[in-house]
Write an enzyme that holds these catalytic residues in place. Structure first.
Site, PDB file in Angstrom:
ATOM      1  N   SER A  43       0.799  -1.218   0.000  1.00  0.00           N
ATOM      2  CA  SER A  43       0.000   0.000   0.000  1.00  0.00           C
ATOM      3  C   SER A  43       0.836   1.274   0.000  1.00  0.00           C
ATOM      4  O   SER A  43       0.318   2.353  -0.294  1.00  0.00           O
ATOM      5  CB  SER A  43      -0.940   0.020   1.210  1.00  0.00           C
ATOM      6  OG  SER A  43      -0.209   0.205   2.413  1.00  0.00           O
ATOM      7  N   LYS A  97       0.887   4.353   6.836  1.00  0.00           N
ATOM      8  CA  LYS A  97       0.371   5.183   5.747  1.00  0.00           C
ATOM      9  C   LYS A  97       1.060   6.547   5.791  1.00  0.00           C
ATOM     10  O   LYS A  97       1.790   6.882   6.709  1.00  0.00           O
ATOM     11  CB  LYS A  97      -1.150   5.378   5.862  1.00  0.00           C
ATOM     12  CG  LYS A  97      -1.968   4.108   5.977  1.00  0.00           C
ATOM     13  CD  LYS A  97      -1.982   3.294   4.696  1.00  0.00           C
ATOM     14  CE  LYS A  97      -2.818   2.031   4.864  1.00  0.00           C
ATOM     15  NZ  LYS A  97      -2.753   1.143   3.685  1.00  0.00           N
TER      16      LYS A  97
END
Length: 230
Positions: A43, A97
């Site tokens: 991701s 993230k």
């Protein structure tokens, strides 16, 4: 019988107290000061790839009681562009993230273009490539340098996998932060579970310590060893 067991246990504790103290100190270090986290997903490609082991600074934002998530003092403020580990507000899973928006920011995306407080991000160094999303599976992708609100990073988009490339505008509440994966079409992030409360932030990622190619029998990626993240 119980007296014998108690005596044996006491003897074992005395014989191994040095090792036990070392384990306790190691646990305190990893839960309160610094830690290293293996990254299993893509991701955050191309910044972080599967098989990286990332060094994180647990003192970047808060001082927490060892072996707990209880913050006792603020040490720093999260900034746009930080790479952050945190607990998902959806299910508690530990995630990593990019922090793209601060409390009070209004964030949106239109066809993959990030907007911060009404200003569109700039994209440079745009190029095409094949990205290995799984062993033996390569997808056409577009990568670019995204510049927004004083921070920049490399991002990528995967052909045929548009993943909420449009959303918002969303105003980030007080005490919350908006997170996106650098691989915008291959990330479960704040587009799905919303802004993340500060209390769920764990640490700021600082560097890749070591890396292994999971598609090539865990061969070392020497070029990624001890490389700073930005």
């Amino acid at each position: 019988m119980s007296t014998s067991i108690s005596a044996s246990f006491t003897h074992w504790l005395r014989s191994n107290r040095g090792f036990l103290v070392l384990l306790l100190c190691f646990g305190v270090f990893r839960t309160a000061i610094a830690d290293w986290n293996p990254v299993p997903s893509g991701s955050m490609r191309p910044t972080i790839v599967e098989g990286d082991v990332v060094l994180v600074n647990r003192l970047a934002y808060d001082l927490k009681l060892p072996l707990t998530g209880i913050a006792v003092a603020r040490l720093g403020e999260p900034q746009r562009g930080d790479i952050v580990t945190f607990e998902s507000p959806q299910d508690g899973t530990r995630l990593i993230k990019r922090l793209v928006a601060l409390p009070g920011d209004v964030v949106a995306m239109r066809e993959g273009v990030l907007f911060m407080n009404g200003v569109a991000a700039e994209y440079a160094d745009v190029h095409r490539l094949l990205d290995p999303v799984a062993p033996g599976v390569n997808l056409p992708a577009t990568r670019a340098t995204e510049r927004s609100a004083g921070s920049e990073r490399s991002v990528q988009y995967l052909d045929g996998m548009p993943n909420r490339r449009s959303f918002g505008p969303v105003e980030v509440p007080a005490g919350h932060f908006y997170m996106l994966g650098d691989s915008r079409d291959n990330s479960g992030d704040s587009r799905y579970f919303g802004p993340v409360p500060r209390a769920l932030l764990i640490a700021r990622a600082e560097a890749v310590l070591v890396s292994a190619d999971i598609t090539a029998h865990w061969a070392p990626r020497w070029e990624r060893f001890v490389s700073l993240l930005h």
